[in-house]
Every structure is written in structure tokens, then in C-alpha cells.
Enzyme design. Structure first.
Site, PDB file in Angstrom:
ATOM      1  N   SER A   1       0.438  -0.892  -0.179  1.00 56.61           N
ATOM      2  CA  SER A   1      -0.052   0.233   0.140  1.00 56.61           C
ATOM      3  C   SER A   1       0.970   1.085   0.625  1.00 56.61           C
ATOM      4  O   SER A   1      -0.198   2.327  -0.180  1.00 56.61           O
ATOM      5  CB  SER A   1      -1.008   0.075   1.647  1.00 56.61           C
ATOM      6  OG  SER A   1      -2.050  -1.362   1.437  1.00 56.61           O
TER       7      SER A   1
ATOM      8  N   TYR B   1      -9.884   3.508   7.382  1.00 52.45           N
ATOM      9  CA  TYR B   1      -8.713   2.421   5.990  1.00 52.45           C
ATOM     10  C   TYR B   1      -9.660   0.981   5.127  1.00 52.45           C
ATOM     11  O   TYR B   1     -10.226   0.693   5.867  1.00 52.45           O
ATOM     12  CB  TYR B   1      -7.199   2.166   6.740  1.00 52.45           C
ATOM     13  CG  TYR B   1      -6.280   1.666   5.583  1.00 52.45           C
ATOM     14  CD1 TYR B   1      -6.035   2.833   4.981  1.00 52.45           C
ATOM     15  CD2 TYR B   1      -6.330   0.612   5.107  1.00 52.45           C
ATOM     16  CE1 TYR B   1      -4.681   2.408   4.264  1.00 52.45           C
ATOM     17  CE2 TYR B   1      -5.646  -0.021   4.362  1.00 52.45           C
ATOM     18  CZ  TYR B   1      -4.523   1.405   3.874  1.00 52.45           C
ATOM     19  OH  TYR B   1      -3.820   0.692   2.600  1.00 52.45           O
ATOM     20  N   SER B   2      -9.575   1.565   3.818  1.00 48.35           N
ATOM     21  CA  SER B   2      -9.926   0.671   3.343  1.00 48.35           C
ATOM     22  C   SER B   2      -9.710   0.808   1.434  1.00 48.35           C
ATOM     23  O   SER B   2      -9.983   2.303   1.206  1.00 48.35           O
ATOM     24  CB  SER B   2     -11.271   0.831   3.332  1.00 48.35           C
ATOM     25  OG  SER B   2     -12.375   0.310   1.336  1.00 48.35           O
TER      26      SER B   2
END
Length: 374
Positions: A85, A181-182
């Protein structure tokens, strides 16, 4: 893919410089090297590697443990790793560049660019803004656990396939209600870039970021590409507590796409974060927007647009910044924390085991902090 251990949880061997070994100082062992050895000894990572950049742009690289558990080969210094990420920061940069060009508005709804696409249980793209995507305040549900098997078994998922998986879940909360968060947010952001530009997202990352600042060992994997291109430590995964480690270096990261598919090196990440903070990638107006934050639920940690501000423990030295700008990433095989400060320092640390505990994530952050505060 499990970067929420690093971000949502907040809501919760040898060192060398230009090929010269860095000895322990009179004050004791090098704290960055100690941080890597903690990742190997305490967190079970077969290997760990890092790069630390000082304010003058000089990089020092570190390794610990083994690069291959079968051959016992050393960890390659500054080898390529999957950054998970940390890809999100690259994606946010491209979106914000398009904002600066007048092609995207941060406060426009998703439906402006992807009409009718983002719909589901409590999910409506007419009420979610681009800013909320980049800042994880949209309420879009997480999809990571649903696609881990696809990644490990090298099944290709298109961005639309991955988004359909995510939209099968109910919204986590109403848009703008809070931080949550996603990775789904960044799938949608990547699709917006493609729709606005009319070219593949990977081409935009390459042109607008990688080539622009000369990242020689960073790339966005091509469709179906499962191997890491250059020298790299092997990456490992433990499927359950007590299970043996297995080599998962070759995976298909397509399900991660604009949320987590990229490959880089620690020194390239230092170069990227340094270039970002000193204005080489974004105009001041867009960089200011990126650094406008919301609380993440833990004192001192705040989410900007594709980046987070974190407190540094070196506040006893007035010459050092008190805050770092960072992002973390985890994907089967690797866990990374990368950060930089406004005075030009940067550091990136990777462990060659997918981190599954908050303690391991904290040890990654601690190693980066040690580099930034040294």
C-alpha cells in the site's frame, strides 16, 4: 494487502554507505541495524533491509537475516521488494497532479467521473467525493481478505473484478463521518484516473512519477506478471500461527492494482518521498491539500491524501523535525514502512514476511524512526 495492520491499527547484515561498512559508533550499535535485527529475531522475518537518506541526499543501506531460506543467500542490498500500500501514495500523487491540471476536482462526487459505477449496500458514488477516497473517509468497505487467495494462487483480477468484490459488502459508515482505512478507495481512484486520461493507469504512474524523478528500480507490474524483475530477497508468508513459512515471492498482485501492486527498492522510496515533500511532484497548492489531515484515532497520527503524518521520537534534538510524512504497505511476502521529513531526511524499511501483528508493524516504524532520528 494487509496494510490496515499498519494504518487501521493506528486507530488501534551489514550497513553500508556508498559501499563502505558503517561501524557501530562510540555511543553503541547502529540503531537502524538493531531495528532490522529485531524484525528477524522477534518478528520471525527471514530477512530485512533498509535505506536511510540524510539531509544531503546520501543513502546508507542495511540488511539483516537471510535473503533465501533454502540457499541461505544474503539479503541483497537495496533489493527490489513488493511495496503493497505504499503504492497508494503514488496513486494520490497522480490524482493530485490531475487536480492541478483542472481535470479532477477533489470535492466532486465519484459519479462525476464514474457515473453509476459505485453502488452497493449503503454505497452511492453520488455522495462520495474524490477527497474522501484519498483520505479514507468515504465509508467504502474493505475487500483485502476476499482477494488474498486470488493473489497467492496467481489469479488475475481486473480492477472492475476487484471493485465488484468490494461492493458486495455493506458500507462501513456514511461518507465523511470518520476515518476508516479501505483499499477500495484507491481502486476507485485508479479507475477515475483511467477514465479521465483515457490511458492505462500504470502508464500514468510511469510517466508522471517514475520517469519524472528517475526511479530506476520501481515499476507497476504488467498484467499477468508474477515474478519480481531484478535481484530481490525472497518473500514469505505464515498462513496461521505456528505454520511453516512458505515462499510467496511469485504472486499476482493484480487485485491490489492502484491500491498496492507496485515494486520498488528502499532507496527509490527515499527518493520518491523526498521528491514529493520538496515539491518536485506536486505544485504547492496540491501538496498543501495532500498534507491537510484528519485524525486517525491515535494521538499524533493523522491522515492526509495518500500520506500520513506520524510523530517522531527525536524531539530532544531541536535540529530534527518532530513529524514524518509516511505510508506503510503489506502484501504477501513483504511489509514496508517508508517516511520522510521536511528537512530532507528519508528512510524505508522492509521485512520479508507479511506482517500480521501490530507489534511487527510497530517494529517497522521504529526502525524508520531510528533512521530519521540518527
Amino acid at each position: 494487502m494487509r496494510t490496515r495492520l499498519a494504518l487501521a491499527a493506528l486507530t488501534l547484515a551489514t550497513a553500508v554507505t556508498v559501499g563502505v561498512t558503517a561501524p557501530a559508533t562510540a555511543a553503541g550499535p547502529d540503531p537502524v541495524q538493531q531495528g532490522l535485527e529485531t524484525l528477524v529475531r522477534s518478528d520471525g522475518a527471514p530477512g530485512a533491509l533498509a535505506s536511510a537518506r540524510d539531509g544531503a541526499g546520501h543513502d546508507r543501506t542495511y540488511t539483516a537475516g537471510e535473503g533465501d531460506r533454502d540457499t541461505h543467500a544474503k539479503v541483497p542490498r537495496d533489493g527490489q521488494v513488493r511495496i503493497g500500500s505504499v503504492t497508494k501514495t503514488f496513486t494520490a500523487v497522480v490524482v493530485l497532479q490531475l487536480v492541478g491540471e483542472g481535470k479532477i476536482s477533489l470535492d466532486a462526487p465519484v459519479d462525476t467521473y464514474l457515473p453509476g459505477l459505485v453502488r452497493g449496500k449503503g454505497i452511492d458514488g453520488r455522495h462520495i467525493t474524490v477527497r474522501q477516497l484519498l483520505q479514507h473517509t468515504s465509508g467504502l468497505p474493505e475487500y483485502e481478505d476476499d482477494v488474498t487467495k486470488d493473489i497467492l494462487e496467481r489469479r488475475h483480477l481486473s480492477p472492475r473484478d476487484a471493485l465488484d468484490v468490494a461492493l458486495g459488502h455493506e458500507a462501513a459508515f456514511a461518507p465523511g463521518a470518520r476515518y476508516g482505512y479501505s483499499s477500495t478507495n484507491y481502486l476507485v481512484a485508479g479507475l477515475i484516473v483511467q477514465k479521465v486520461i483515457g490511458r492505462p493507469f500504470a502508464e500514468e504512474i510511469d510517466k508522471r512519477v517514475i520517469q519524472r524523478i528517475g526511479l530506476r528500480h520501481t515499476y507497476f507490474p504488467a498484467a499477468g506478471e508474477t515474478a519480481i524483475r531484478e535481484r530481490h530477497p525472497q518473500g514469505y508468508r505464515q498462513d496461521s500461527p505456528g505454520a511453516p513459512l512458505r515462499n510467496v515471492s511469485e504472486i499476482d498482485p493484480s487485485a491490489s492494482w492502484s491500491a498496492g501492486a507496485m515494486v520498488s527498492t528502499n532507496s527509490d522510496l527515499n527518493r520518491f518521498f523526498s521528491a514529493l515533500l520538496d515539491g518536485r511532484l506536486l505544485a504547492k497548492a496540491q501538496l498543501d491539500q495532500m498534507r491537510t489531515t484528519v485524525p486517525m484515532g491515535k494521538d499524533g497520527y493523522n491522515a492526509g491524501l495518500g500520506i500520513i503524518s506520524t510523530p517522531l521520537p527525536c524531539d530532544d534534538d531541536p535540529a530534527h523535525d518532530r513529524v514524518a510524512w509516511a505510508h506503510s504497505g503489506a502484501i504477501p511476502g513483504y511489509g514496508t514502512w517508508a517516511a520522510a521529513t521536511d528537512d530532507g531526511r528519508a528512510a524505508s524499511v522492509t521485512m520479508t514476511l507479511e506482517p500480521k501483528t501490530n507489534e511487527a508493524v510497530k517494529h517497522l516504524e521504529n526502525a524508520v524512526d531510528a533512521a530519521l532520528c540518527s
